[in-house]
Write a protein that holds these residues in place. Structure first.
Motif, PDB file in Angstrom:
ATOM      1  N   VAL A  53       0.842  -1.196   0.000  1.00  0.00           N
ATOM      2  CA  VAL A  53       0.000   0.000   0.000  1.00  0.00           C
ATOM      3  C   VAL A  53       0.883   1.254   0.000  1.00  0.00           C
ATOM      4  O   VAL A  53       0.617   2.220  -0.735  1.00  0.00           O
ATOM      5  CB  VAL A  53      -0.966   0.009   1.208  1.00  0.00           C
ATOM      6  CG1 VAL A  53      -1.629   1.361   1.383  1.00  0.00           C
ATOM      7  CG2 VAL A  53      -2.020  -1.077   1.057  1.00  0.00           C
ATOM      8  N   GLU A  54       1.929   1.241   0.807  1.00  0.00           N
ATOM      9  CA  GLU A  54       2.845   2.379   0.841  1.00  0.00           C
ATOM     10  C   GLU A  54       3.550   2.561  -0.499  1.00  0.00           C
ATOM     11  O   GLU A  54       3.719   3.693  -0.976  1.00  0.00           O
ATOM     12  CB  GLU A  54       3.853   2.212   1.977  1.00  0.00           C
ATOM     13  CG  GLU A  54       3.203   2.346   3.345  1.00  0.00           C
ATOM     14  CD  GLU A  54       4.129   2.040   4.506  1.00  0.00           C
ATOM     15  OE1 GLU A  54       5.234   1.473   4.288  1.00  0.00           O
ATOM     16  OE2 GLU A  54       3.754   2.366   5.647  1.00  0.00           O
ATOM     17  N   THR A  57       1.184   4.119  -2.865  1.00  0.00           N
ATOM     18  CA  THR A  57       1.068   5.540  -2.566  1.00  0.00           C
ATOM     19  C   THR A  57       2.192   6.313  -3.235  1.00  0.00           C
ATOM     20  O   THR A  57       1.962   7.380  -3.834  1.00  0.00           O
ATOM     21  CB  THR A  57       1.077   5.771  -1.041  1.00  0.00           C
ATOM     22  OG1 THR A  57      -0.010   5.046  -0.462  1.00  0.00           O
ATOM     23  CG2 THR A  57       0.953   7.243  -0.698  1.00  0.00           C
ATOM     24  N   ILE A  60       1.487   6.564  -6.934  1.00  0.00           N
ATOM     25  CA  ILE A  60       0.424   7.540  -7.198  1.00  0.00           C
ATOM     26  C   ILE A  60       0.966   8.962  -7.098  1.00  0.00           C
ATOM     27  O   ILE A  60       0.655   9.819  -7.934  1.00  0.00           O
ATOM     28  CB  ILE A  60      -0.766   7.333  -6.239  1.00  0.00           C
ATOM     29  CG1 ILE A  60      -1.482   6.030  -6.577  1.00  0.00           C
ATOM     30  CG2 ILE A  60      -1.736   8.508  -6.290  1.00  0.00           C
ATOM     31  CD1 ILE A  60      -2.500   5.591  -5.538  1.00  0.00           C
ATOM     32  N   ILE A  61       1.772   9.220  -6.078  1.00  0.00           N
ATOM     33  CA  ILE A  61       2.364  10.552  -5.919  1.00  0.00           C
ATOM     34  C   ILE A  61       3.207  10.899  -7.144  1.00  0.00           C
ATOM     35  O   ILE A  61       3.117  12.004  -7.689  1.00  0.00           O
ATOM     36  CB  ILE A  61       3.192  10.626  -4.625  1.00  0.00           C
ATOM     37  CG1 ILE A  61       2.258  10.598  -3.406  1.00  0.00           C
ATOM     38  CG2 ILE A  61       4.088  11.867  -4.609  1.00  0.00           C
ATOM     39  CD1 ILE A  61       2.974  10.389  -2.080  1.00  0.00           C
TER      40      ILE A  61
END
Length: 93
Positions: A53-54, A57, A60-61
């Motif tokens: 998940v990290e 993230t 996505i960033i």
């Protein structure tokens, strides 16, 4: 949280795609066969899933940064195009 450290080596999306195509699952995540053979350690799986998940993230960033850059470039190109159109119109009069 170590995934968010500056020196974390985040796999490129191309490398990730190649790994998935070759192995049929995410890196560091047990395959279905491995789970059937070894069972599932829920604590380790939770840790691994949080890591994924990290990593998502971070992807996505990065994609958001690229999108914003592209939008800025498109806006600049639009302004240039409008300026050129105005010049053409002025020359045609």
């Amino acid at each position: 949280d170590y995934v968010f450290e500056p020196d974390y080596d985040l796999r490129s999306l191309n490398d990730l795609e190649a790994y998935i195509k070759e192995n049929g699952h995410l890196p560091e995540v047990l395959s279905t066969e491995e789970v059937k053979e070894q069972g599932l350690d829920l604590v380790n799986m939770d840790i691994t899933l949080l890591k994924k998940v990290e990593e998502l993230t971070l992807y996505i960033i990065e994609q958001n940064k690229q999108l914003e850059e592209q939008l800025n470039e498109m806006a600049a190109l639009k302004q240039r195009m409008e300026a050129l159109e105005q010049l053409l119109e002025a020359n045609n009069k």
